[in-house]
Enzyme design. Structure first.
Site, PDB file in Angstrom:
ATOM      1  N   GLU A  49      54.053  48.964  46.026  1.00  0.00           N
ATOM      2  CA  GLU A  49      55.424  48.604  45.687  1.00  0.00           C
ATOM      3  C   GLU A  49      56.327  49.100  46.813  1.00  0.00           C
ATOM      4  OE1 GLU A  49      56.711  50.194  42.000  1.00  0.00           O
ATOM      5  OE2 GLU A  49      54.930  49.555  40.894  1.00  0.00           O
ATOM      6  N   ASP A  60      65.450  55.754  38.389  1.00  0.00           N
ATOM      7  CA  ASP A  60      64.804  56.608  39.388  1.00  0.00           C
ATOM      8  C   ASP A  60      65.227  58.062  39.197  1.00  0.00           C
ATOM      9  OD1 ASP A  60      63.656  54.393  40.471  1.00  0.00           O
ATOM     10  OD2 ASP A  60      65.145  54.143  42.047  1.00  0.00           O
TER      11      ASP A  60
END
Length: 268
Positions: A49, A60
């Site tokens: 990714e 995140d």
């Protein structure tokens, strides 16, 4: 059939889970991120990714945010991300982009999909895009022949699971716990149950890959017992952040990938 389809079919035929590693493009700079990705693939990552650095992430944790901040500070652009994707494709691993929706929309939905396919990308993970709001994205990815990956979570209703998995191509990303990304000392108890519920909604053909919190080979092996793919991001970023220099980071991510790969290959 994208390279992601082919890769996941090969790992399933081998009786093991795929190892999926994440790192932001441009971390700590564009050329260095390519070096790190090559080391990740050498260590055993099947899929990579490539993160598109974003200023306002919603899922995140602090480690990936620090990595993305470095990438943004180095001046990384969407065009740089595509260059990193092309370099990833050259390694033989299946390249995905992990991106929030706003940068894709600003780039131009159809243009981004087309340019990504031209660079050798297999698909995109869009963590903040809902399938019912993704009509333009469906059309763009269909035209470009890209896979699209959406997320499910322990809080997802059965109806939400059916809707989300019906929109996915390539695999569905099962976020094993509620909250943001980051390493954990143990695999969340919710992960196995979520995978079972997702498979019940989607059928056995769509791979289910698990992420959020996996930080050791032992944890990777545990998740590989019930998932089609094991996704690791913060653990790779942390090792680069702690390394004294690029060479040290390269060695660290290669070694970490090898540890994780031993887990998924031994307990698929």
């Amino acid at each position: 059939m994208t390279v992601l389809h082919t890769t996941l079919a090969k790992t399933r035929a081998a009786g093991r889970a795929a190892l999926i590693g994440y790192i932001p493009a441009g971390f700590p700079d564009v050329d260095s991120s390519i070096t790190l990705i090559r080391a990740m693939v050498e260590g055993g990552c099947d899929v990579v990714e490539v993160g598109l650095p974003y200023s306002d992430p919603t899922m995140d944790g602090p480690t990936i945010q620090r990595a993305a901040d470095q990438a943004r500070a180095s001046g990384t652009t969407p065009s740089d991300v595509l260059r990193v994707v092309a370099a990833t494709a050259e390694t033989g691993a299946a390249p995905l982009v992990m991106s929030y929706w706003n940068p894709i929309e600003r780039y131009g939905t159809a243009a981004f999909a087309s340019d990504l396919a031209r660079a050798g990308g297999a698909g995109v993970i869009t963590p903040d895009l809902l399938p019912e709001e993704a009509g333009e994205w469906f059309a763009a990815t269909d035209d470009a022949g890209l896979d699209r990956v959406f997320l499910v979570a322990p809080s997802s209703s059965d109806e939400r699971l059916r809707l989300t998995t019906g929109a996915c191509r390539g695999f569905v990303y099962a976020a094993s716990l509620m909250g943001v990304t980051g390493t954990r000392t143990q695999v969340a108890d919710t992960a196995k149950h979520l995978v079972a519920r997702t498979r019940a909604a989607a059928g056995e053909e769509l791979p289910v890959c698990v992420g959020l919190g996996i930080s050791t080979g032992r944890q990777a092996a545990e998740v590989a017992e019930f998932a089609d793919g094991v996704i690791v991001g913060a653990g790779f970023c942390q090792r680069v952040l702690e390394a004294p220099d690029l060479a040290g980071g390269e060695d660290a991510v290669r070694s970490f990938a090898a540890e994780l790969a031993q887990g998924v290959r031994g307990h698929g």
